[in-house]
Scaffold this motif. Sequence first.
Motif, PDB file in Angstrom:
ATOM      1  N   GLU A   1       0.811  -1.220   0.000  1.00 47.33           N
ATOM      2  CA  GLU A   1       0.000   0.000   0.000  1.00 47.33           C
ATOM      3  C   GLU A   1       0.842   1.266   0.000  1.00 47.33           C
ATOM      4  O   GLU A   1       0.303   2.378  -0.013  1.00 47.33           O
ATOM      5  CB  GLU A   1      -0.955   0.015   1.198  1.00 47.33           C
ATOM      6  N   ASN A   2       2.161   1.117   0.005  1.00 46.49           N
ATOM      7  CA  ASN A   2       3.012   2.297  -0.077  1.00 46.49           C
ATOM      8  C   ASN A   2       4.314   1.929  -0.775  1.00 46.49           C
ATOM      9  O   ASN A   2       4.611   0.747  -1.018  1.00 46.49           O
ATOM     10  CB  ASN A   2       3.275   2.899   1.308  1.00 46.49           C
ATOM     11  N   GLU A   3       5.110   2.940  -1.088  1.00 48.50           N
ATOM     12  CA  GLU A   3       6.327   2.717  -1.855  1.00 48.50           C
ATOM     13  C   GLU A   3       7.348   1.894  -1.084  1.00 48.50           C
ATOM     14  O   GLU A   3       8.063   1.066  -1.667  1.00 48.50           O
ATOM     15  CB  GLU A   3       6.929   4.071  -2.245  1.00 48.50           C
ATOM     16  N   GLN A   4       7.425   2.106   0.214  1.00 51.61           N
ATOM     17  CA  GLN A   4       8.375   1.354   1.024  1.00 51.61           C
ATOM     18  C   GLN A   4       8.088  -0.145   0.980  1.00 51.61           C
ATOM     19  O   GLN A   4       8.996  -0.969   0.821  1.00 51.61           O
ATOM     20  CB  GLN A   4       8.336   1.848   2.469  1.00 51.61           C
ATOM     21  N   LYS A   5       6.794  -0.502   1.116  1.00 53.81           N
ATOM     22  CA  LYS A   5       6.437  -1.909   1.035  1.00 53.81           C
ATOM     23  C   LYS A   5       6.672  -2.471  -0.354  1.00 53.81           C
ATOM     24  O   LYS A   5       7.085  -3.623  -0.512  1.00 53.81           O
ATOM     25  CB  LYS A   5       4.970  -2.115   1.441  1.00 53.81           C
ATOM     26  N   GLU A   6       6.409  -1.667  -1.364  1.00 54.00           N
ATOM     27  CA  GLU A   6       6.616  -2.159  -2.719  1.00 54.00           C
ATOM     28  C   GLU A   6       8.092  -2.498  -2.940  1.00 54.00           C
ATOM     29  O   GLU A   6       8.428  -3.521  -3.562  1.00 54.00           O
ATOM     30  CB  GLU A   6       6.151  -1.128  -3.743  1.00 54.00           C
ATOM     31  N   LYS A   7       8.991  -1.689  -2.416  1.00 52.49           N
ATOM     32  CA  LYS A   7      10.422  -1.973  -2.542  1.00 52.49           C
ATOM     33  C   LYS A   7      10.771  -3.257  -1.793  1.00 52.49           C
ATOM     34  O   LYS A   7      11.583  -4.065  -2.260  1.00 52.49           O
ATOM     35  CB  LYS A   7      11.234  -0.801  -1.992  1.00 52.49           C
ATOM     36  N   ARG A   8      10.170  -3.426  -0.617  1.00 56.24           N
ATOM     37  CA  ARG A   8      10.435  -4.636   0.159  1.00 56.24           C
ATOM     38  C   ARG A   8       9.933  -5.872  -0.585  1.00 56.24           C
ATOM     39  O   ARG A   8      10.599  -6.900  -0.633  1.00 56.24           O
ATOM     40  CB  ARG A   8       9.770  -4.562   1.521  1.00 56.24           C
ATOM     41  N   TYR A   9       8.739  -5.778  -1.186  1.00 56.73           N
ATOM     42  CA  TYR A   9       8.193  -6.912  -1.934  1.00 56.73           C
ATOM     43  C   TYR A   9       9.082  -7.246  -3.133  1.00 56.73           C
ATOM     44  O   TYR A   9       9.310  -8.417  -3.456  1.00 56.73           O
ATOM     45  CB  TYR A   9       6.782  -6.598  -2.417  1.00 56.73           C
ATOM     46  N   ARG A  10       9.593  -6.199  -3.786  1.00 63.04           N
ATOM     47  CA  ARG A  10      10.440  -6.438  -4.950  1.00 63.04           C
ATOM     48  C   ARG A  10      11.732  -7.144  -4.528  1.00 63.04           C
ATOM     49  O   ARG A  10      12.188  -8.078  -5.196  1.00 63.04           O
ATOM     50  CB  ARG A  10      10.750  -5.116  -5.641  1.00 63.04           C
ATOM     51  N   LYS A  11      12.311  -6.711  -3.419  1.00 61.04           N
ATOM     52  CA  LYS A  11      13.538  -7.363  -2.941  1.00 61.04           C
ATOM     53  C   LYS A  11      13.248  -8.793  -2.488  1.00 61.04           C
ATOM     54  O   LYS A  11      14.096  -9.683  -2.666  1.00 61.04           O
ATOM     55  CB  LYS A  11      14.162  -6.550  -1.801  1.00 61.04           C
ATOM     56  N   PHE A  12      12.100  -9.020  -1.926  1.00 59.02           N
ATOM     57  CA  PHE A  12      11.726 -10.379  -1.542  1.00 59.02           C
ATOM     58  C   PHE A  12      11.705 -11.291  -2.759  1.00 59.02           C
ATOM     59  O   PHE A  12      12.267 -12.390  -2.751  1.00 59.02           O
ATOM     60  CB  PHE A  12      10.356 -10.372  -0.859  1.00 59.02           C
ATOM     61  N   MET A  13      11.081 -10.837  -3.828  1.00 57.91           N
ATOM     62  CA  MET A  13      10.987 -11.672  -5.026  1.00 57.91           C
ATOM     63  C   MET A  13      12.339 -11.826  -5.720  1.00 57.91           C
ATOM     64  O   MET A  13      12.683 -12.898  -6.210  1.00 57.91           O
ATOM     65  CB  MET A  13       9.969 -11.075  -5.998  1.00 57.91           C
ATOM     66  N   ASN A  14      13.125 -10.746  -5.747  1.00 57.44           N
ATOM     67  CA  ASN A  14      14.396 -10.786  -6.474  1.00 57.44           C
ATOM     68  C   ASN A  14      15.516 -11.453  -5.690  1.00 57.44           C
ATOM     69  O   ASN A  14      16.320 -12.191  -6.255  1.00 57.44           O
ATOM     70  CB  ASN A  14      14.832  -9.368  -6.845  1.00 57.44           C
ATOM     71  N   ASP A  15      15.577 -11.189  -4.395  1.00 58.83           N
ATOM     72  CA  ASP A  15      16.736 -11.599  -3.606  1.00 58.83           C
ATOM     73  C   ASP A  15      16.469 -12.815  -2.731  1.00 58.83           C
ATOM     74  O   ASP A  15      17.296 -13.715  -2.637  1.00 58.83           O
ATOM     75  CB  ASP A  15      17.221 -10.436  -2.733  1.00 58.83           C
ATOM     76  N   VAL A  16      15.326 -12.835  -2.039  1.00 62.19           N
ATOM     77  CA  VAL A  16      15.000 -13.978  -1.194  1.00 62.19           C
ATOM     78  C   VAL A  16      14.555 -15.147  -2.064  1.00 62.19           C
ATOM     79  O   VAL A  16      14.950 -16.292  -1.859  1.00 62.19           O
ATOM     80  CB  VAL A  16      13.922 -13.613  -0.155  1.00 62.19           C
ATOM     81  N   ALA A  17      13.720 -14.847  -3.034  1.00 56.49           N
ATOM     82  CA  ALA A  17      13.442 -15.768  -4.147  1.00 56.49           C
ATOM     83  C   ALA A  17      12.904 -17.123  -3.725  1.00 56.49           C
ATOM     84  O   ALA A  17      13.561 -18.140  -3.855  1.00 56.49           O
ATOM     85  CB  ALA A  17      14.696 -15.946  -4.999  1.00 56.49           C
ATOM     86  N   TRP A  18      11.669 -17.149  -3.218  1.00 56.36           N
ATOM     87  CA  TRP A  18      10.999 -18.424  -2.979  1.00 56.36           C
ATOM     88  C   TRP A  18      10.640 -19.073  -4.316  1.00 56.36           C
ATOM     89  O   TRP A  18      10.432 -18.384  -5.315  1.00 56.36           O
ATOM     90  CB  TRP A  18       9.719 -18.191  -2.179  1.00 56.36           C
ATOM     91  N   PRO A  19      10.521 -20.405  -4.336  1.00 52.05           N
ATOM     92  CA  PRO A  19      10.071 -21.069  -5.572  1.00 52.05           C
ATOM     93  C   PRO A  19       8.701 -20.564  -6.007  1.00 52.05           C
ATOM     94  O   PRO A  19       7.860 -20.204  -5.176  1.00 52.05           O
ATOM     95  CB  PRO A  19      10.014 -22.544  -5.169  1.00 52.05           C
TER      96      PRO A  19
END
Length: 568
Positions: free
Chosen positions: A352-370
């Motif tokens: 719901e905000n830019e900070q969370k969107e950045k966190r979600y993007r890093k989750f997908m790119n860096d943490v990278a669950w299957p």
Amino acid sequence: MTRKAMVWKPISKQGSMNGIKSAVPKHSAITFKDNNTPVSLQYDDVYFCKDDGLAETKHVFLDSNNLPQAWSDYAHIRICETGFGTGLNFLATVKLFEETARPEQKLFYTSIEKFPLKKQDIEKSLGHWKEYFGELYDLYLDHYPIAIDGFHPIMIKPNIFLVLIFEDVEKAITELDDIQDFFFLDGFAPAKNPDMWSETLFKNMARLSHNKTTFSTFTAAAFVNQGLQANGFQTQKINGYGFKRNMIVGQFKSDKTRPLDNNKKQSITICGAGLAGSCLAWLLKELGQDIVLVDKDSDLDNASSNQWGLINPRIGAERIPAFDYINGAFALFLRHAPDNLFKQIGSYHSPENEQKEKRYRKFMNDVAWPEEYVQETPQGLFFPDAGLCSPKKLRDFYLTDIKITHGTDGDVLATSYQTSYGNLPLQRIRGQISYAHAPNHNVKHSYLYSHYHAPIDKDRLVFGATFDHWTEHDEVTEEDHQRNLDALEYKGDVSIINGWAGFRCSSKDHLPIIGKLGNKYINIGHGANGMISSLAAAYIIAYEIGLIPQPFSRNVLEAVSPARYNES
């Protein structure tokens, strides 16, 4: 109270999730050769001998560690394996254990795997031994965890525990503290996977050994032999299996004696019959302990009495201990959740905000669950394994056949904010959720934004929740219903039926507080994650009492320990 249909508000208010790449595959990429023998495409190596993998396991790991004779004097048998693969070594070890062990013995098997196999690939690999392993085969596959990084404690039976660590060996082995009796050094050949066979591995094997610890491995590589010798292991080359002429076995040489096992039946009093206390009582009873559960209230009206709550993972930009704890707890809940209580409907998480969107993007790119565990969608990130469960019904499930008596003290305190814990930084947070009639709403999943909504059935929704530190009562109010309605992102007509209000106990760092404090154990501060965190906490306390193997990494155990508040 009724709210008319409103214009749909985009879930991602600060823009789309564009720019998020697909999750990096975590599972091992494999193909199959003769006799459905699995072959790693990453390492171009077989998981086991194509002629008879089970016979290979028996020769290389069981016979070469002199099992079962070598474990006959141990109450708790501890084995650490590098390279879990299909689980064939584990199943063969468990079968031998069940055929030869005394009733009071327990098997604690810890195994490290960087690239876990998919369940269907395990079934294909081991299918021709299904009848041989019988019930163990089904129990193993039924409990196989989702393939996310970290520790996964699995109770196959009350006397058989598997801890799967999906992690690089160099990192995982440094996070272990349990002293081991046997090491099974499997994995791919050193020539194919030299990074695994490192000084870090050999050094930590020595750290985790006692003077009777033995090891075996299929390889006879000179640098492996030399690395083990340099770290205190006396080694010997013996005949290998099949086409392998030699393999290495050995024993750790030192004056470090084996720690004593805590194998006595204990009487343990738990104070607090909410989720934290009831879940711990259930687990300790499963483990054969005498449990006394006490609570100051006989009706349990204030003890985890909410009708509905969400089961979700944590989205983090990096793998800090808080992330590993919550997601390890989430994976653990998925293995334990009663089918009739857990509605596995999946959940959408929208930033719901830019900070969370950045966190979600890093989750997908860096943490990278299957990708089978998280997908990017126009509504945000979708977690298909998430869902909805009733804290009250889950508590009652744990309390089956457990009697509660009146009391205000115990060996373990699971009393939320209702007990003074000295200088621990606890806070009491009030929340209210709303239940509403929403005819034919067609909501199939839960949706999380600044608040959340989820389907109870085809005509009812639950949504909320408020979050405040200042309200001192737990009465449901019209004002808070309105706050929930104002935040609701469901666009259809809703009519409030009723609601629920209560207090969460939370620490200032938003992690639970679990472990030894003075002469007692405490189990508090689970906040909004009570259903999943209570189960993880039960495993941690059972470990600290000495009943099970190490269930989480040292970093996680330190992050939730009361000792984190000690003055340095």
